[in-house]
Write an enzyme that holds these catalytic residues in place. Sequence first.
Site, mmCIF file in Angstrom:
data_model
loop_
_atom_site.group_PDB
_atom_site.id
_atom_site.type_symbol
_atom_site.label_atom_id
_atom_site.label_comp_id
_atom_site.label_asym_id
_atom_site.label_seq_id
_atom_site.Cartn_x
_atom_site.Cartn_y
_atom_site.Cartn_z
ATOM 1 N N ALA A 57 0.897 -1.069 -0.130
ATOM 2 C CA ALA A 57 0.183 0.101 -0.037
ATOM 3 C C ALA A 57 0.994 1.189 -0.017
ATOM 4 O O ALA A 57 2.111 1.281 0.297
ATOM 5 C CB ALA A 57 -1.043 0.071 1.083
ATOM 6 N N GLU A 96 -1.130 2.926 6.839
ATOM 7 C CA GLU A 96 -1.173 3.929 5.812
ATOM 8 C C GLU A 96 -1.909 5.179 6.523
ATOM 9 O O GLU A 96 -1.359 6.527 6.066
ATOM 10 C CB GLU A 96 -1.880 3.430 4.542
ATOM 11 C CG GLU A 96 -1.229 2.248 3.945
ATOM 12 C CD GLU A 96 -0.094 2.276 3.800
ATOM 13 O OE1 GLU A 96 0.804 3.484 3.557
ATOM 14 O OE2 GLU A 96 0.981 1.268 3.947
#
Length: 843
Positions: free
Chosen positions: A254, A290
């Site tokens: 990610a 994230e």
Amino acid sequence: MAKIERFYDTFQPEHYDVYVDVDRAKKTIVGETTITGTATQSEISVNQKYLVIDEVIADGKPVEFKTDNDAEAVRITLPNEGKVELRIKYHTDLTDTLMGIYPSYYELNGKKQQIIGTQFETTFARQAFPCVDEPEAKATFSLAIKFDEKPGETILANMPEDHEAGGIHYFEPTVKMSTYLVAFAFGDLQSKLTTTDSGVKVGVFATKAHKADELDFALDIAKRAIEFYEDFYQTPYPLPHSWQLALPDFSAGAMENWGLITYREAYLLLDPNNTPLDTKELVATVITHELAHQWFGDLVTMKWWDDLWLNESFANMMEYVSVDALNPEWNVWELFQMSDVPAALNRDATDGVQSVHVAVNNPAEIDSLFDGAIVYAKGARMLVMVRALIGDKALREGLKNYFAAHKFGNSTGADLWKALGDASGINVGEIMKSWLDQPGYPVVTASVNDAGQLVLKQQQFFIGGGEDKGRTWQIPLNGNYGTPQIMKDKKLNLGDYKALRTENGEPFRLNVGNNSHFIVQYDDKLLKDILQHADQLDPISKRQLLQDSQLLASAQRLSYADLIPLLVEFANDESVAVISVLYRIASSLKQFVIAGSPEEQELREFFDNLSRKQVKRLDWTPKATDSNDDQLVRPYVLNASLYAHDAVSIAQAHELFEDNDDDLTQIPAAVRGLVLKNEVLNFSSKDLFDKLMKAYHETVDPSFKQDICMAVPNVTDPELVKSLVNDFENADVIKPQDLRAWYRGVLANEESQQFAWDWIRNEWSWLEATVGGDMEFATFITVTANVFHTPERLAEFNAFFDPKVDTPGLTREIKMDKKLITGKVDLVGKEKTAVNDAVAKEV
């Protein structure tokens, strides 16, 4: 060898107007970027890579420029220094490298489709538009995107869309940020949206090949995580929205682009009705990692790549802090002990490993910094250590002040330590310097000397040998006998052992909680005391005992055969923290036997003895009454049972397969991979191989894809193995992002290993051309070294990789992996007889 130039020294951008016109059909990009900034001299440079520069205009007038591809630069001559508006027109091709601006492919109703996404970290923004592509060069960005748009398509970017005119989508200006965080994407997407308590819009986006409810889990986690972080950091989320986008093709796991986070589909989407708990935990920790970056990394960014750990180590710790707060019933800190901790301990014990903080002297070295076991896992352990030292109150206060002081700017590690030190009253920087700037970690020996004194000593720990340079660390001991908080010296005398033992009433232990990055070697007296009271240990402590013992045995500081009784002792423990490391050790015993030998048969019987009671307790069918540990333990013991060739397990797994033969996705996901593996191992045929490969190609369920990827490489028919390896280079079958997992699966299968090893040697140029610019390229070497353990393979590994040892970005990996394999070869040679004798005694 190319050296890094810092273009920000001579040109400081303040604002970018970025116009990009993407034609998917022609695979072309036409762009125009206007940069407003300050030139400190008349000769300046901006970054570009693979761009054809058509014109450079400064303050309305054309100026001289020269493209320097070796330096990934455009050299520009300005009339004079000072404020300047620089307009650069260019064009380039849309490529399939998963970097810069690239297409991501999927199938919908049997037709190949694509969406366009971006990946600009580390230095790939320069492939999309001219820029000063350095973390310190923060600026604001106004994006204007045009593309061959079709009705109903969606376009996303860091900021909300302002308006559309003439087919061009204009987005609101960003806040001040680094180039590598700029992002946009467009295509035929579906979404689920919500809003946080503070008014932040949160969305999850994916292709329409997925079921709508596959977005629900991620949406819930993202919303609650942002709310948690706003409270924990005591700092508001800085943007109007937070979009989470699943891309069918994505090189990393990610990427924390500010306001538009991109993910592999497997790390964002899941079937709420048939997904195992460990996958839910994985997806949740990726999302929260994230989102942690939106503050730590995006709002405040490392000044240069040598402080990459500032971004990644912190986000790695915070993913566990946040998931533990959101879903405390998962005991997610056990996952940290099962994944990050062993990764860091194993990698960091090899001589030549990088330190957490490491200098960057060559552009190719930037991507090689992303060593997951060091910058992510070890770095997270450093911060867990700090958290344990200073407590959450000081941590939160320090972070609040850190964000306030550096928001929309850049920082170094020293800035973080100062903020945390000021908040806690502890000199955090002094303690952490030894951990961040030095590679490796210590083993602390605890022993009772002839005078009855309990003595601790520290020295650097190596697996496979290493040069002892006399390094010392400031070690948070976390002892249970009132030990000093920090051990600074090489030797520490704690006093009379008998008196201490009587006073404390329990066995002496160090690193209680296993939060500090060191291992302990107890002498026989102390270890015997611990083992006699092993039933009083919590799961993490039991795991720590097993894990440290394996590391010590791998370093030949104790006999590997001594691990066998420990496995028997803990085989029926019901905690996944214990069982996961137990079977990790048990699997390592396979390196001591030859396929088809009597020793291998005895090892299979040993696995049967270890797993039999647990298999009977849990069996192959998940139940509603299963505890979380039951759910997570089941795959470990069933996999062991299959290795043991247990007839009952083989039959039960086969029955599950046959009951769901018409729709394999309906097999309970918690055991599906093992059911498919059992079919490949024990009921293999070309029809089965074709069925599974067809299912892999057609399904969009990431979990099901991973199950097939785990199972199919166990095939042994040479013709089927050849067919599989031939598909390594067919992106319509195996996407480049998934290739490493398939390669490892075939390589780890001794009967097909030669095919995989021949492939990577014969096709190295193709592999380098396909994923060579990716930060995970070097991990193909790591994967190979983790499998190899014989003198023959070591010689072949050296013969192939020695000529490549000076390749920028690969040097450290090759040198380390040679030592890794050498250490295993030496271990097997010395311990093979003792290990096999110990196994034989247990069966």
